[in-house]
Design an enzyme around this catalytic site. Structure first.
Site, short mmCIF file in Angstrom:
data_model
loop_
_atom_site.label_atom_id
_atom_site.label_comp_id
_atom_site.label_asym_id
_atom_site.label_seq_id
_atom_site.Cartn_x
_atom_site.Cartn_y
_atom_site.Cartn_z
N GLU A 109 -9.84 7.47 4.37
CA GLU A 109 -10.57 6.68 5.34
C GLU A 109 -9.88 5.34 5.46
OE1 GLU A 109 -12.05 7.14 2.23
OE2 GLU A 109 -11.60 5.09 1.60
N SER A 147 1.64 -9.74 -1.14
CA SER A 147 1.33 -8.31 -0.96
C SER A 147 1.75 -7.74 0.39
CB SER A 147 -0.16 -8.07 -1.19
OG SER A 147 -0.94 -8.92 -0.38
N LYS A 197 0.81 -1.23 0.00
CA LYS A 197 0.00 0.00 0.00
C LYS A 197 0.84 1.27 0.00
CE LYS A 197 -4.48 -1.46 1.75
NZ LYS A 197 -4.26 -2.86 2.20
C1 PLP Z 1 -5.02 -3.94 1.74
C2 PLP Z 1 -4.32 -5.19 1.43
C3 PLP Z 1 -4.73 -6.02 0.37
C4 PLP Z 1 -5.95 -5.77 -0.45
O1 PLP Z 1 -5.95 -4.59 -1.18
P1 PLP Z 1 -5.79 -4.58 -2.78
O2 PLP Z 1 -6.11 -3.19 -3.14
O3 PLP Z 1 -6.75 -5.58 -3.33
O4 PLP Z 1 -4.39 -4.97 -3.07
C5 PLP Z 1 -3.97 -7.14 0.08
N1 PLP Z 1 -2.89 -7.46 0.81
C6 PLP Z 1 -2.47 -6.70 1.85
C7 PLP Z 1 -1.27 -7.11 2.60
C8 PLP Z 1 -3.17 -5.54 2.20
O5 PLP Z 1 -2.75 -4.79 3.23
#
Ligand code: PLP
Length: 405
Positions: free
Chosen positions: A123, A388, A101
């Protein structure tokens, strides 16, 4: 490369169009008074964010502050255990703050600085976007107002503390169910009043134009790095790429690097407890076309046509829609969307921890779980997964809900 009549060599020039549409999805469905603010952001993005100075500064920040490029790791023991295709992960868990993010938050906040704004407004639900935005604001010396439902503030005490330590104002929202939806409404209302001095920063490839495009572009560094790293490691492209989809930002970042290459692409949504409405958040799988939060996409609706309540073990994935570009790529058939449930997710979470020494975010564990299934089916070849985020944020929840297995 052409797919279903769409030329992917020029895809990023043509999609979205100048009104923010990916085919019929996307657009900018917001009150008239905010349209000017969105146009101002879009115009700034088209000019400032494409300037050599902006790009050079963002590149320097990525390297010196975020710790990019994040590596690609080969999962030797997990691949052997699964038996089949070889599994690799792009390590966004090693990006500063422990998830992808920050990639778009640094881009959005840098744009705010160049536009002469003093404040960013956002938010947050589980608090992950709030922490990333608070981090970016601290770095650039911007004020930061994060709107958060009272119920979420109770549940997410550690992230609330993080945001406050980083100097952000966490503003409690006590309307309605006191969660993400009300927080988003409150943030938008505040932005309508303050847009001359502030910029609204969205947390995924969702919302009105230009956000789905901007967030995708800022995240595309993930896919670009990953493709180059994978080719350097192995001498070839992966056969398949996998990412989890909530709003869809980590997935779009990863997919951007591969849309124009002969690689199978999979977006994985949370099936939660099952297929009944309310038990999952698999909007692209079970939803239908509709407008919410300023954009047209595929969404899960209740009997009144409003966004339905959704559920996933991963709080970052429980969103009743997905970014418009995912809906577009789904209809085109360029990306295949599939689901993974809570139980499969938990197995993958433990497998990665025990076999590889990586504790993944529960969101990312959905993608790992799918890669494990796919590897077995494929028998040979290679799969690259976007990891992610890291799972430190999920420790208390996992221990409380499932105990240690
Ligand atoms: C917020 C988050 C997601 C989901 O958000 P996307 O916009 O779909 O990528 C996925 N993995 C992690 C670690 C997150 O913090």
């Amino acid at each position: 490369m052409k797919h279903n009549g769409i030329e992917f060599d020029t895809y990023f020039k043509n999609y979205p169009d100048k009104n923010g549409f990916f085919g019929k999805y996307g657009g900018c469905y917001i009150p008239e008074e905010l349209k000017r603010a969105m146009e101002e952001i879009a115009e700034a993005y088209r000019t400032i964010a494409k300037s050599g100075k902006f790009i050079a500064e963002l590149r320097r920040i990525r390297k010196e502050f975020q710790g990019r490029p994040t590596p690609v790791s080969y999962l030797e023991r997990l691949s052997a255990k699964v038996g089949g295709a070889q599994i690799y992960v792009k390590r966004e868990d090693l990006n500063h703050t422990g998830a992808h993010k920050l990639n778009h938050c640094m881009g959005e906040a840098l744009l705010a600085k160049y536009m002469g704004k003093k404040k960013v407004i956002g938010e947050t639900g589980a608090g992950q976007h709030g922490v990333a935005l608070a981090t970016a604001s601290a770095y650039f010396g911007l004020e930061c107002d994060i709107y958060m439902g009272a119920v979420d503030i109770q549940k997410q005490a550690p992230n609330v503390a993080r945001m406050k330590i980083l100097g952000a104002n966490v503003i409690e929202v006590t309307e309605g169910l006191q969660t993400l939806k009300e927080a988003a409404d409150a943030a938008f209302a505040a932005y309508a009043k303050e847009y001359k001095d502030a910029i609204y920063c969205i947390g995924s490839v969702i919302g009105p134009h230009p956000f789905p495009m901007m967030v995708r572009d800022f995240q595309s560094i993930v896919g670009m790095e990953a493709r180059e790293q994978f080719v350097e490691m192995t001498g070839e492209l992966p056969d398949a790429v996998v990412a989890c989809v909530g709003g869809g930002s980590n997935a779009m970042g990863m997919f951007s690097g591969f849309l124009n290459y002969p690689v199978d692409i999979y977006g994985i949504e949370p099936l939660g407890r099952g297929t009944k409405l309310g038990d999952h958040a698999a909007s692209l799988q079970y939803g239908s076309e509709g407008i919410m939060h300023g954009f047209n996409s595929i969404m899960l609706k209740d009997e009144n046509g409003d966004p339905a309540p959704v559920y996933s073990v991963a709080s970052g994935l429980d969103y009743p829609s997905s970014g418009p570009e995912h809906a577009f790529l789904r209809d085109l058939g360029r990306v295949k969307y599939d689901v993974i449930d809570d139980e499969e997710t938990l197995e993958a979470f433990y497998a990665l921890a025990r076999l590889e020494g990586i504790i993944p975010a529960i969101e990312s564990s959905h993608a790992v779980a799918y890669a494990m299934k796919l590897a077995k089916e494929m028998k040979t070849g290679s799969i690259l997964v976007n990891l992610s985020g890291r799972g430190d944020k999920d420790m208390d929840f996992i221990i409380e809900k499932y105990g240690i297995r």
